[in-house]
Write a protein that holds these residues in place. Structure first.
Motif, short mmCIF file in Angstrom:
data_model
loop_
_atom_site.label_atom_id
_atom_site.label_comp_id
_atom_site.label_asym_id
_atom_site.label_seq_id
_atom_site.Cartn_x
_atom_site.Cartn_y
_atom_site.Cartn_z
N TRP A 3 26.39 5.66 62.67
CA TRP A 3 25.60 5.56 62.14
C TRP A 3 24.32 6.72 60.66
O TRP A 3 24.00 5.64 60.41
CB TRP A 3 24.88 6.05 62.66
N LYS A 18 18.77 5.29 56.95
CA LYS A 18 18.14 5.91 56.58
C LYS A 18 16.80 4.49 56.51
O LYS A 18 16.04 5.22 56.19
CB LYS A 18 18.50 4.58 55.00
N SER A 19 16.66 4.40 57.60
CA SER A 19 15.22 3.33 58.66
C SER A 19 14.62 4.57 59.35
O SER A 19 14.04 3.78 59.89
CB SER A 19 15.55 2.22 58.29
N ARG A 46 26.43 6.56 58.19
CA ARG A 46 26.66 6.48 56.64
C ARG A 46 25.38 4.98 56.79
O ARG A 46 25.72 3.67 55.68
CB ARG A 46 27.41 6.00 56.87
N SER A 47 25.06 4.25 58.02
CA SER A 47 24.32 2.68 57.90
C SER A 47 23.33 2.49 57.38
O SER A 47 22.24 3.65 56.70
CB SER A 47 24.71 2.45 59.22
N GLU A 48 22.91 1.27 57.62
CA GLU A 48 20.94 1.02 57.37
C GLU A 48 20.01 2.07 58.38
O GLU A 48 18.86 1.69 57.89
CB GLU A 48 20.69 -0.32 57.06
N PHE A 49 21.51 1.50 59.59
CA PHE A 49 19.57 2.29 60.18
C PHE A 49 18.99 4.15 60.60
O PHE A 49 18.71 4.17 60.87
CB PHE A 49 20.66 2.21 61.59
N SER A 67 31.03 -2.96 61.28
CA SER A 67 29.90 -1.96 60.58
C SER A 67 29.26 -2.70 60.80
O SER A 67 28.62 -4.37 61.10
CB SER A 67 30.41 -2.12 58.94
N GLY A 69 23.64 0.85 65.51
CA GLY A 69 23.64 1.33 64.87
C GLY A 69 24.95 2.03 64.06
O GLY A 69 24.76 2.78 63.23
N GLY A 103 25.67 -5.42 60.36
CA GLY A 103 25.84 -6.43 60.18
C GLY A 103 26.93 -7.21 58.95
O GLY A 103 26.85 -8.19 58.79
#
Length: 394
Positions: free
Chosen positions: A201, A208-209, A203-206, A313, A263, A315
């Motif tokens: 999680w 970051k968002s 390392r994910s865009e989740f 991963s 995520g 996406g």
């Protein structure tokens, strides 16, 4: 004098660095989840979840149906005599975190003594319970109110447990980290931690968002913690599609599964597996599997060797493509894309292997081990479910 200044400056920098490294104030997460947890001491309230449920009815009702409430189940219990007291205590840090419930379990195994406390026999069977997350040294902790009002008075001697201490950290992913992430010193297989959900999680865009674990697993603060074992939860996290495209030379069948809303890796751990299959049916009545794929992290039974890792991963998609000749396509009646989830695939293999060699167990452990192992195997074998079935018809 000029020569002394650089020395003093260096000393100041060193002192500041030492302070930041070793004297920095410990954060709430580190204090709250310092394993093993400290004893609660003398309690003025009943720590039993049912007692909490007399006021927190919705949370209690949700919790009862969760895997958290069943963290002390047959699949956990049968292993304890085999891994010994020290190993069992380490596992209980997450499966039964409170020292009082640990002691009750150890006593049942002949490794401890019954102590006189508010924690009655049977409390240990509640697994990860209200007190595991909310109670420390007799004080109750929880998140701030949903209305965001931080100026309310949270201490009140006229209500049970005299109110609570609000902490924003209850709504941060790091709150879940200690039980869902291997420590940095833990064993790795092919450079990967056995538990890396928090890291995935992170390392994910989740991350970051600012989408936290709680946003998906505790929506609207529901104490459900749904995951891979819940079909509806999984459907919210993936997208599937099936296309049959006619071409001059025949046709192409394209099936896709995308990790659109999970995520972390799908699936996260080495335990679950997701099976993708594409079947064709012809006017002749012949039914044939033309493509298949397994998603997951496959390890050997000893958790020493990686066999494959096909997890998706956030996406990421997996495509299954198959071509049909003109003649095959002319006789094609139906195509199915079937997605099946086995949440306990590794456990099924491991439990079955141990059951096959049950005669080799120590005689004095069999009365405890065998009934729990048999129940655990039956539970694991019944966990598989069909997630999606898409169909194309001529």
């Amino acid at each position: 004098m000029r020569r002394i200044i650089p020395f003093i400056l260096s000393a100041v920098i060193f002192a500041a660095a030492f302070f930041l490294l070793f004297c920095k104030e410990e954060g709430f997460h580190q204090r709250h989840w310092a394993f093993p947890l400290e004893s609660q001491g003398s309690l003025t309230v009943d720590p039993n979840p049912a007692s909490c449920g007399s006021c927190h009815l919705q949370q209690f009702g949700s919790w009862k149906s969760t895997l958290h409430s069943r963290a002390i189940g047959p699949g956990f219990l049968w292993q304890l005599p085999r891994i010994g007291k020290h190993g069992s205590e380490n596992c209980m840090n997450c499966h039964s975190p409170n020292p009082e419930t640990k002691n009750l379990l150890l006593t049942r195994l002949g490794w401890g003594e019954v102590s006189d406390s508010a924690w009655k026999s049977g409390s240990e069977e509640n697994g990860v319970q209200c007190a595991s997350c909310h109670l420390r040294k007799g004080k109750v902790y929880g998140p701030f109110p949903k209305d965001g009002n931080k100026n309310r008075i949270f201490q009140n001697s006229n209500i049970p447990h005299e109110g609570f201490i609000p902490q924003k950290e209850f709504e941060e992913s790091e709150f879940c980290k200690n039980c869902h992430q291997s420590p940095e010193t833990a064993k790795q297989v092919n450079g990967k931690f056995l538990m890396d959900t928090y890291g995935q999680w992170r390392r994910s865009e989740f991350a970051k968002s600012n989408v936290q674990c709680q946003n998906c697993h505790m929506p609207d603060r529901k104490h459900e913690w749904k995951g891979i074992s819940d079909p509806e939860m999984v459907k919210q996290g993936v997208q599937t599609s099936l296309q049959v495209l006619a071409k001059e030379e025949g046709a192409e069948i394209i099936s896709e599964l995308k990790n659109s809303g999970v995520g972390h890796l799908f699936p996260s751990y080495s335990v679950p597996k997701v099976y993708l299959e594409v079947w064709t049916e012809f006017v002749t009545g012949e039914r044939k599997k033309i493509s298949e794929k397994t998603l997951g992290w496959m390890l050997d039974l000893e958790l020493q060797k990686e066999i494959f890792d096909t997890r998706l991963s956030p996406g990421e998609s997996v495509l299954l493509r198959e071509s049909l000749s003109k003649e095959e396509f002319s006789k094609l009646k139906r195509v199915e894309f079937i997605v099946t989830v086995d949440p306990k695939e590794y456990y099924k293999r491991m439990f079955q292997d141990n059951w096959n060699y049950k005669d080799t167990f120590l005689e004095d452990t069999k009365p405890w081990v065998l009934p729990y192992l048999k129940a655990a195997l039956a539970e694991a074998n019944s966990a598989k479910y069909e997630l999606v079935r898409l169909e194309w018809r001529r």
